[in-house]
Design an enzyme around this catalytic site. Structure first.
Site, PDB file in Angstrom:
ATOM      1  N   CYS A 233      78.868  77.049 -76.103  1.00 40.03           N
ATOM      2  CA  CYS A 233      79.996  76.054 -75.182  1.00 40.03           C
ATOM      3  C   CYS A 233      81.293  76.673 -75.395  1.00 40.03           C
ATOM      4  CB  CYS A 233      79.961  74.657 -76.079  1.00 40.03           C
ATOM      5  SG  CYS A 233      78.881  73.601 -74.956  1.00 40.03           S
TER       6      CYS A 233
ATOM      7  N   LYS B 245      82.683  78.093 -72.164  1.00 38.79           N
ATOM      8  CA  LYS B 245      82.899  77.226 -70.955  1.00 38.79           C
ATOM      9  C   LYS B 245      84.328  77.362 -70.365  1.00 38.79           C
ATOM     10  CE  LYS B 245      81.672  72.894 -71.078  1.00 38.79           C
ATOM     11  NZ  LYS B 245      81.526  71.299 -71.296  1.00 38.79           N
TER      12      LYS B 245
ATOM     13  N   ASP C 278      81.789  61.702 -65.369  1.00 39.17           N
ATOM     14  CA  ASP C 278      81.260  61.106 -66.361  1.00 39.17           C
ATOM     15  C   ASP C 278      80.266  62.027 -67.028  1.00 39.17           C
ATOM     16  OD1 ASP C 278      81.869  58.515 -65.997  1.00 39.17           O
ATOM     17  OD2 ASP C 278      80.757  58.191 -64.662  1.00 39.17           O
ATOM     18  N   ASP C 279      79.505  61.783 -68.139  1.00 34.21           N
ATOM     19  CA  ASP C 279      78.709  62.790 -68.790  1.00 34.21           C
ATOM     20  C   ASP C 279      77.450  63.013 -67.817  1.00 34.21           C
ATOM     21  OD1 ASP C 279      80.120  62.826 -70.996  1.00 34.21           O
ATOM     22  OD2 ASP C 279      78.885  61.712 -72.321  1.00 34.21           O
TER      23      ASP C 279
ATOM     24  N   ASP D 105      73.147  71.498 -67.787  1.00 34.40           N
ATOM     25  CA  ASP D 105      73.631  72.283 -68.762  1.00 34.40           C
ATOM     26  C   ASP D 105      73.184  73.641 -68.934  1.00 34.40           C
ATOM     27  OD1 ASP D 105      76.233  72.859 -70.518  1.00 34.40           O
ATOM     28  OD2 ASP D 105      75.779  70.728 -71.214  1.00 34.40           O
TER      29      ASP D 105
ATOM     30  N   ASP E 110      73.672  64.691 -72.905  1.00 28.99           N
ATOM     31  CA  ASP E 110      74.128  63.700 -71.867  1.00 28.99           C
ATOM     32  C   ASP E 110      73.326  62.837 -71.722  1.00 28.99           C
ATOM     33  OD1 ASP E 110      76.352  65.487 -71.689  1.00 28.99           O
ATOM     34  OD2 ASP E 110      75.775  66.214 -69.931  1.00 28.99           O
TER      35      ASP E 110
ATOM     36  N   GLY F   7      61.616  75.224 -62.365  1.00 30.91           N
ATOM     37  CA  GLY F   7      62.914  75.940 -62.303  1.00 30.91           C
ATOM     38  C   GLY F   7      63.028  77.086 -61.665  1.00 30.91           C
ATOM     39  N   HIS F   8      64.101  77.928 -62.031  1.00 31.41           N
ATOM     40  CA  HIS F   8      64.356  79.053 -61.492  1.00 31.41           C
ATOM     41  C   HIS F   8      64.658  80.120 -62.414  1.00 31.41           C
ATOM     42  CE1 HIS F   8      65.790  81.529 -57.936  1.00 31.41           C
ATOM     43  NE2 HIS F   8      66.830  81.830 -58.892  1.00 31.41           N
TER      44      HIS F   8
ATOM     45  N   ASP G 196      78.416  63.044 -75.959  1.00 30.02           N
ATOM     46  CA  ASP G 196      78.091  64.079 -77.183  1.00 30.02           C
ATOM     47  C   ASP G 196      79.247  65.122 -77.127  1.00 30.02           C
ATOM     48  OD1 ASP G 196      77.637  64.873 -74.369  1.00 30.02           O
ATOM     49  OD2 ASP G 196      76.190  66.414 -75.091  1.00 30.02           O
TER      50      ASP G 196
END
Length: 721
Positions: free
Chosen positions: A401, A404, A431-432, A448, A471, A521-522, A607
């Site tokens: 993080c 970010k 919002d989360d 995330d 979240d 997923g990717h 969180d």
């Protein structure tokens, strides 16, 4: 700069012994492009046995013995797996470590040393302590001395047992004024060493009042003492096993050729049965030229092992170098006080000068691993656009993080979005997570991802999965499904499959524990590793948002702060290994159990992640239209984080976090409040009449939750006390 070279070969080093430590240091100074190096060790440090008697005698601090494998692995660009290997499959070429997916290798080296546990002695496992593994013994000895000491029994009267008996006698006499040490052996005392050296050492033992019990068999060990086969009980408060070298039992299940439990190798240090496997140090059987177990051979083997691993990785089998162990070597034996005995070829001497010589050799060896500097970054082009250097800064960009975008950039981007118009979208930007109405059900949707902060992609996958669930937990939802988004560095097709298998296995374990499933997923390749997840969850009732906090609510936090500065310092080789390992362990701990206790009571919850505690608390205050009182002294902090902050170390986003909330703070804020957290804890506002009960429930299941303040009336602000 051209594209990054692909990783095509996995070399795994099992054990952090002296040989492997030296290989890691040399690898960091001259890495081989295309190879990913992994070291597996039970802990974040590897002890150096040469200084153990000095530590027992009180001459060295415990930390002086430790080779910091976290720093060394970062220097070498290697992956560190903290865990004890319990199996090797030389056919499938896989290593097993408990509590994680098995991982593959192309080349493997084993340097796990020996142990001196004595399961044949009744009660040894419960009431005795083995000299090896060294770290457990060193810690037990420190506790014993601090508690006032007592009678000591050393089982095994070879050179190592003699050194430790003399060291123990010196330490106890120095610390407590009295020493009662007994040296026991089923054979003769100091049998097998040169007669001149033996005579001098026996004289030293007599001078130290160490009681000698040769040709004595031990029947058992109990809290009362050591029971002798000849009858009677020898009072003992500390029974230390040093008798002989013993191989690790799990090697017998590997299908490698062994002799007396040790891996038999040829003159190139390769297994005679599986040539892609090497072994060095005390766990190796030098069948081509047998030698006693001694650290000097491990040190001398390092350049040969390094050369041969590199040669095979490059496909140059003709370049293998033979290992030629020396016939005799200088033996320097500690005598308790700052004196040592030296022997080689029958020439014997003793005195303080020899101890200083031994100390200089030992410190020189350890300095190889203490003096580590980050490798220089690639030079920038001579001509650059204005602002490039300032934007890059003088520190590496953080992972997790810490990478970010700052809260100011994010807030301005969200403010430009059009107002929502869909009636089935129940949440607003900021919002989360998104709250969606689907028929009669309510679902949350969140995403995330984490830029690589560790070279262990399996560990990062576990942490990224827990982080992505944050979240969902914060909004009181039950995790439902996940989509993975992976960017892998350039890898050969075979290594792509290996990495994907490890990543998905670790992530699936996390989601399965919460009743959720990975549904797809990717993936793509890029310059560096990034792992992320999009998560859905189901709500039984209204979502817990940022907006429900009420004056009088108590603020509870479930994890200590400090991961941001610790990860930043680790990248710069500034963080002690045990501090980093502690942060990794916390980040890999799920907040699911805490969320299930908090959700029925919380009026607001989030969180604590990239914007730091102050930023996330400010979000609650702003959304709820309230103020907060933050008791700064109650905020839990990870060990070592404050020391790193005091040295001026900061995560990349730290400054932006501080700037975003500075106008909302009333009082002098500790820097830890702006530290970005990866896989951080839950911050919940809980009604005052339930806070104590909730806090006890959290602590009862092992969650290190604390109360850090309360919600107050007034305009949105944070009053720091």
């Amino acid at each position: 700069m051209g594209p990054a070279l692909p990783i095509v070969t996995d070399i795994v080093l099992v054990g952090g012994g002296h040989t492997h430590a030296l290989v890691l240091k040399a690898w960091g100074m001259r890495p081989l492009p295309g190879v990913r190096l992994t070291v597996v060790n039970p802990g974040s440090t590897a002890p150096y046995s040469g200084m153990l008697p000095g530590h027992v005698a009180g001459h060295y601090a415990r930390s002086a013995l430790d080779i910091d494998l976290v720093r060394l692995a970062r220097f070498a660009g290697a992956r560190l797996v903290i865990g004890e290997a319990t199996g090797i499959d030389p056919v499938a070429r896989r290593v097993t470590v408990p509590d994680r997916a098995p991982f593959s290798y192309d080349l493997l080296s084993v340097d796990i040393g020996i142990h001196s546990r004595m399961p044949e002695i009744r009660g040894f496992d419960s009431h005795g302590i083995a000299a090896k593994p060294l770290d457990r013994f060193a810690d037990a000895w420190a506790r014993f001395v601090e508690a006032g000491g007592g009678p000591v029994t050393v089982i095994g009267a070879g050179v190592a047992g003699t050194e430790l008996a003399l060291a123990a006698a010196f330490r106890l006499r120095t610390e407590t004024g009295a020493a009662e040490v007994t040296l026991i052996d089923k054979g003769d005392i100091l049998d097998g060493i040169h007669p001149k050296a033996r005579a001098r050492l026996l004289a030293e033992l007599a001078k130290a009042d160490v009681q000698l019990m040769p040709r004595e068999t031990i029947a058992g060990i109990s809290p009362a003492g050591v029971s002798l086969a000849s009858g009677g009980v020898l009072p003992s408060a500390f029974a230390l096993g040093v008798a002989g070298a013993r191989p690790h039992g799990w090697l017998a299940d590997t299908d490698l050729t062994l002799r007396e439990g040790y891996i038999t190798v040829d003159r190139h240090l390769r297994s005679v049965s599986h040539p892609e496997v090497f072994a060095a140090g005390d766990c190796a059987d030098l069948a081509f030229d047998p030698r006693p177990k001694a650290g000097v051979y491990a040190v001398r083997a390092a350049p040969v092992l390094l050369r041969n691993l590199r040669a095979l990785a490059m496909g140059r089998e003709d370049d293998l170098l033979p290992f030629r162990p020396q016939r005799d070597y200088l033996k320097l034996i500690s005598l308790g006080s700052k004196r040592a005995l030296a022997e080689k070829g029958g020439v014997v001497g003793a005195g303080s000068v020899l101890w200083r010589w031994k100390d200089r050799i030992d410190q020189g060896f350890m300095d190889k691993f203490r003096d580590l500097s980050p490798m220089a970054s690639p030079r920038l082009p001579r001509e650059l656009a204005k602002g490039v250097r300032e934007t890059l800064g003088d520190k590496p960009m953080c992972g997790g993080c810490g990478a970010k975008l700052g809260p100011g950039s994010l807030k301005s981007a969200l403010a430009s979005l059009p107002a929502r118009t869909r009636p089935d979208v129940l949440s607003d930007p900021g919002d989360d997570a998104a709250v969606l109405q689907i028929g009669s059900a309510r679902q949350i949707l969140t995403t995330d991802h984490l830029r690589g902060f560790t070279t262990d992609h399996a560990l990062q996958a576990r942490i990224a999965a827990i982080h992505a669930l944050g979240d969902c937990w914060a909004m009181g939802a039950q995790p439902q499904s996940a989509l993975a988004t992976l960017i892998l560095p350039r890898l050969s097709p075979e290594l792509q499959s290996r990495w994907m298998a490890e990543i998905m296995a670790e992530a699936a374990h996390v989601f399965a524990a919460e009743g959720a499933e990975i549904v797809g997923g990717h993936s793509s390749m890029g310059d560096e590793l990034t792992i992320g997840f999009t998560v859905t969850g189901l709500l039984d009732g209204p979502a817990i948002t940022l907006a429900g906090a009420r004056p009088g609510d108590r603020l509870l936090l479930t994890k200590p702060l400090g991961t941001g500065v610790i990860l930043a310092a680790e990248m710069q080789l500034e963080a002690p290994g045990h501090v980093v390992a502690g942060a990794w362990a916390q980040m890999a701990t799920s907040s699911g159990p805490a969320a299930r206790i908090l959700a029925p009571h919380a009026t607001a919850m989030t969180d604590v992640t990239g914007f730091g505690l102050a930023g996330h608390l400010w979000n609650i205050c702003e959304a709820s239209g309230v103020a907060a009182r933050l008791d700064q002294a109650s905020v839990p902090i990870l060990p070592g984080a404050n020391d790193l902050l005091a040295k001026g170390l900061r995560s990349t986003i730290h400054g932006a976090n501080e700037a975003a909330v500075l106008g909302a703070l009333n009082g002098l804020a500790d820097p830890i409040l702006f530290d970005p957290q990866t896989s951080g804890g839950l911050l919940a506002a809980v009604p005052a009449d339930r806070a104590d009960e909730v806090l006890r429930a959290l602590q009862d299941i092992g969650v290190p939750a604390v109360e850090i303040g309360e919600i107050t009336e007034g305009s949105s602000r944070i009053d720091i006390t």
